[in-house]
Design a protein around this motif. Structure first.
Motif, mmCIF file in Angstrom:
data_model
loop_
_atom_site.group_PDB
_atom_site.id
_atom_site.type_symbol
_atom_site.label_atom_id
_atom_site.label_comp_id
_atom_site.label_asym_id
_atom_site.label_seq_id
_atom_site.Cartn_x
_atom_site.Cartn_y
_atom_site.Cartn_z
ATOM 1 N N ALA A 1 -47.360 -113.709 40.945
ATOM 2 C CA ALA A 1 -47.212 -112.408 40.289
ATOM 3 C C ALA A 1 -45.767 -111.930 40.384
ATOM 4 O O ALA A 1 -45.199 -111.424 39.406
ATOM 5 C CB ALA A 1 -48.154 -111.392 40.940
ATOM 6 N N SER A 2 -45.150 -112.124 41.552
ATOM 7 C CA SER A 2 -43.763 -111.675 41.728
ATOM 8 C C SER A 2 -42.828 -112.445 40.805
ATOM 9 O O SER A 2 -41.952 -111.858 40.154
ATOM 10 C CB SER A 2 -43.319 -111.865 43.183
ATOM 11 O OG SER A 2 -44.203 -111.187 44.044
ATOM 12 N N VAL A 3 -43.011 -113.766 40.746
ATOM 13 C CA VAL A 3 -42.161 -114.577 39.862
ATOM 14 C C VAL A 3 -42.384 -114.147 38.417
ATOM 15 O O VAL A 3 -41.427 -113.993 37.641
ATOM 16 C CB VAL A 3 -42.463 -116.085 40.054
ATOM 17 C CG1 VAL A 3 -41.810 -116.917 38.967
ATOM 18 C CG2 VAL A 3 -41.991 -116.547 41.427
ATOM 19 N N GLY A 4 -43.649 -113.913 38.054
ATOM 20 C CA GLY A 4 -43.945 -113.483 36.685
ATOM 21 C C GLY A 4 -43.284 -112.159 36.349
ATOM 22 O O GLY A 4 -42.681 -112.013 35.276
ATOM 23 N N VAL A 5 -43.348 -111.204 37.274
ATOM 24 C CA VAL A 5 -42.766 -109.887 37.009
ATOM 25 C C VAL A 5 -41.254 -109.982 36.838
ATOM 26 O O VAL A 5 -40.691 -109.483 35.862
ATOM 27 C CB VAL A 5 -43.129 -108.893 38.152
ATOM 28 C CG1 VAL A 5 -42.285 -107.623 38.063
ATOM 29 C CG2 VAL A 5 -44.606 -108.537 38.084
ATOM 30 N N VAL A 6 -40.566 -110.638 37.771
ATOM 31 C CA VAL A 6 -39.099 -110.676 37.663
ATOM 32 C C VAL A 6 -38.662 -111.487 36.440
ATOM 33 O O VAL A 6 -37.645 -111.186 35.814
ATOM 34 C CB VAL A 6 -38.410 -111.209 38.947
ATOM 35 C CG1 VAL A 6 -38.680 -110.291 40.120
ATOM 36 C CG2 VAL A 6 -38.803 -112.630 39.266
ATOM 37 N N THR A 7 -39.455 -112.512 36.089
ATOM 38 C CA THR A 7 -39.083 -113.323 34.930
ATOM 39 C C THR A 7 -39.269 -112.536 33.630
ATOM 40 O O THR A 7 -38.358 -112.433 32.807
ATOM 41 C CB THR A 7 -39.914 -114.617 34.894
ATOM 42 O OG1 THR A 7 -39.685 -115.326 36.116
ATOM 43 C CG2 THR A 7 -39.516 -115.503 33.736
ATOM 44 N N LEU A 8 -40.461 -111.942 33.461
ATOM 45 C CA LEU A 8 -40.697 -111.159 32.248
ATOM 46 C C LEU A 8 -39.697 -110.013 32.124
ATOM 47 O O LEU A 8 -39.266 -109.661 31.033
ATOM 48 C CB LEU A 8 -42.118 -110.585 32.262
ATOM 49 C CG LEU A 8 -43.234 -111.515 31.813
ATOM 50 C CD1 LEU A 8 -44.575 -110.805 31.940
ATOM 51 C CD2 LEU A 8 -43.008 -111.951 30.369
ATOM 52 N N ALA A 9 -39.320 -109.445 33.268
ATOM 53 C CA ALA A 9 -38.452 -108.270 33.248
ATOM 54 C C ALA A 9 -37.013 -108.606 32.889
ATOM 55 O O ALA A 9 -36.224 -107.692 32.647
ATOM 56 C CB ALA A 9 -38.502 -107.556 34.600
ATOM 57 N N THR A 10 -36.642 -109.897 32.869
ATOM 58 C CA THR A 10 -35.236 -110.226 32.613
ATOM 59 C C THR A 10 -35.028 -111.304 31.551
ATOM 60 O O THR A 10 -33.947 -111.361 30.962
ATOM 61 C CB THR A 10 -34.551 -110.717 33.910
ATOM 62 O OG1 THR A 10 -35.332 -111.762 34.477
ATOM 63 C CG2 THR A 10 -34.394 -109.600 34.910
ATOM 64 N N VAL A 11 -36.027 -112.171 31.309
ATOM 65 C CA VAL A 11 -35.756 -113.369 30.514
ATOM 66 C C VAL A 11 -35.430 -113.030 29.058
ATOM 67 O O VAL A 11 -34.801 -113.827 28.355
ATOM 68 C CB VAL A 11 -36.937 -114.368 30.624
ATOM 69 C CG1 VAL A 11 -38.114 -113.932 29.757
ATOM 70 C CG2 VAL A 11 -36.499 -115.780 30.249
ATOM 71 N N GLY A 12 -35.797 -111.832 28.615
ATOM 72 C CA GLY A 12 -35.520 -111.440 27.231
ATOM 73 C C GLY A 12 -34.051 -111.387 26.892
ATOM 74 O O GLY A 12 -33.691 -111.374 25.715
#
Lengths: 157, 403
Positions: free
Chosen positions: B219-230
């Protein structure tokens, strides 16, 4: 004899360790020599201070806080408060929120304004609050689902 | 709840070692006490499960980082292809996204092994002391690379050293320390790679589970990734609430790494007497109007920064190979490009034939159908496929055919 003991006795593992160990030391040596040779790198102690600083910041400050929070959340009012699995789920949500906060700290703490309006164009304080809201909502949903269907997410038992 | 078992350290057969005396037991206080850490998840199997995610993450960062270094400082023996056009965009987007994902991975890994920091005795032997020292180097370098990278992507440099070379060299150190760590821990890694057979230990229903820990980590990896990968994967641009860049935000809808004001070029680029000088066997000099009168080509190419952000745009201008032909440059010639920017390591850029002769490589005069904005390199800039953003030289004034 445990699998670890067996692996330690294996010739393949012994040779792999020798090769990897020598290779790792060579890479570390190459990086260190390159850094010391770097003409633009003048403050020789600056990097050392930042390296040690990061280690101390994690081991002495961040880890202490994490274990402290974990201890308090798991042990506070053990008899009455929420069940341990609820507390662990809360800690999981907290971990996701803290991860998001850590990667946003540079944007929040950087002195503004930048010379360049396309760097940090968003309201990061507000957006971080939105992320925390989403994480809190998701954590709440997980706890609700598991309360309602106790077998959910427990296939590893 | 089971006690943490600290496995004995690997002992290479026959290698010499010097034992060290055990400190007085009275010093064994606080976290050094036996069983000071309760959770069953501080075990070798969990360390291996997290480590085999973290290790590849660092490998991706290292390889994409070295690739970027080679593309920015191309050695003479290495020919780099100008295709795929998205090569630099994808590899450097991956570099930054993987580094961000590695933040929760590293923190969870350190959480799992943290009790070992308080192993007793602190050092059994000289080799044990060296092993622990190598772990300290690994952790210090890993934290340094991730924290330094996070500050770099917001262009904040609060340290007394240049970021790029130090991040590069410490990247080699952390990779070496990681390989050494794998060597030291190999028996443990091999021993715990698979779940132990026949040990379906009935855990307490409420006990901590590895699956739960991995769910929180995921969940943590998913949150930080979604929050920045754009910032590099444009379709998620609006979702990435915490990204330092947003595709579409900037002059002419495109982010900028260095502004014209920041580069100190406002006066020379506004000078109506600006001309492009091309030095070669048949050297020439042209005004912007004369460049616009040459055959124009429009290409869609991304601008991709090593800081991870990238965005695609439509560029119009003169093919660089047409300029080379007109200057009488031989087929194999390298092109040297000079910017009006003076105090920058990227003020002079070299472009080998693979890039200079590519039909997509332009001296661009317009962006998305309008004359280039000053911040995007007016009066003329280079745009080429599969190139680091810092080599897409802006505010070009001079080109030299290098024979």
């Amino acid at each position: 004899m445990s699998t670890t003991e067996r692996a330690r006795g294996s010739r393949v593992v012994w040779w792999s360790r020798a090769v990897l160990g020598a290779g790792g030391l060579a890479l570390m040596g190459y990086g260190t020599a390159g850094l010391l040779d770097e003409p633009s790198y003048v403050d020789k102690w600056g990097v050392a201070r930042w390296l040690v600083g990061g280690l101390v910041l994690h081991d002495a400050v961040f880890a202490t806080l994490v274990f402290g929070v974990g201890f308090v959340v798991m042990r506070a009012v053990p008899a009455r408060g929420p069940a341990p699995w609820v507390r662990r789920t809360l800690l999981g949500g907290l971990a996701a929120g803290v991860a998001a906060t850590l990667i946003t700290l540079p944007a929040l703490l950087r002195p503004l304004p930048t010379q360049n309006p396309s760097v940090l164009p968003l309201d990061y304080g507000r957006n971080l609050a939105v992320v925390w809201g989403v994480v809190a909502a998701a954590t709440g949903i997980v706890i609700a689902l598991r309360t309602w269907r106790p077998g959910l997410f427990r296939r590893d038992r | 709840m089971s006690r943490i078992r600290i496995p004995r350290l690997p002992r290479a057969a026959g290698a010499p070692d010097i034992p060290l005396p055990e400190p007085p037991a009275a010093l064994r206080r606080g976290p050094l006490r036996e069983g000071a850490f309760g959770s069953a998840l501080h075990d070798p199997r969990t360390a291996v499960v997290v480590g085999r995610l973290l290790g590849p993450a660092f490998a991706v960062c290292f390889l994409t980082g070295v690739l970027s270094h080679l593309m920015q400082h191309q050695p003479g023996w290495l020919a780099l292809p100008s295709r795929p056009v998205w090569g630099y965009r994808v590899t450097q987007g991956l570099h930054v996204a993987t580094g961000i994902a590695a933040v929760p991975l590293l923190l969870v890994k350190l959480w799992v092994v943290y009790p070992r920091l308080f192993a007793w005795p602190p050092a059994r032997s000289v080799r044990h002391a060296l092993e622990r020292l190598s772990v300290a180097v690994l952790v210090a370098a890993a934290v340094f690379e991730l924290a330094g990278g996070l500050l770099n992507i917001v262009q904040w440099y609060p340290w007394p050293f240049p970021f790029v070379p130090v991040h590069y060299w410490i990247g080699w150190v952390v990779t070496g320390a990681l390989v050494l760590h794998i060597a030291v821990q190999l028996p443990t890694i091999v021993g715990h790679w698979r779940r132990a057979r026949g040990t379906a230990v009935p855990q307490a229903v409420d006990g901590p589970s590895r699956r739960g820990l991995m769910a929180a980590l995921g969940a943590s990896v998913g949150v930080v990734t979604l929050a920045t990968v754009g910032q590099s994967f444009s379709p998620l641009g609006k979702v990435s609430l915490l990204a330092p860049r947003r595709p579409g935000v900037g002059p002419q809808g495109l982010p900028v790494n260095k502004t014209a004001a920041g580069a100190g070029v406002l006066a020379p680029i506004r000078d109506p007497a600006w001309r492009l000088t091309v030095v070669g066997p048949r050297g020439f000099s042209v005004s912007r109007e004369e460049l616009l009168a040459m055959p124009q080509h429009t290409v869609t190419l991304p601008i991709a920064c090593v800081e991870g952000w990238s965005a695609s745009a439509s560029w119009t201008g003169v093919r660089i190979r047409d300029l080379l032909e007109r200057a009488g440059a031989p087929e194999h010639a390298t092109l040297r490009v000079f910017s009006l920017e003076r105090f920058s390591p990227y003020a002079v850029m070299e472009m080998r034939r693979e890039y200079a002769r590519d039909p997509l490589s332009l001296l661009a005069l317009s962006l998305n159908g309008e004359p280039l904005a000053e911040d995007h390199g007016y009066p003329a800039r280079v745009i080429a496929p599969n190139r680091p953003g810092v080599l897409q030289t802006k505010w070009v004034s001079r080109m030299e055919v290098v024979l």
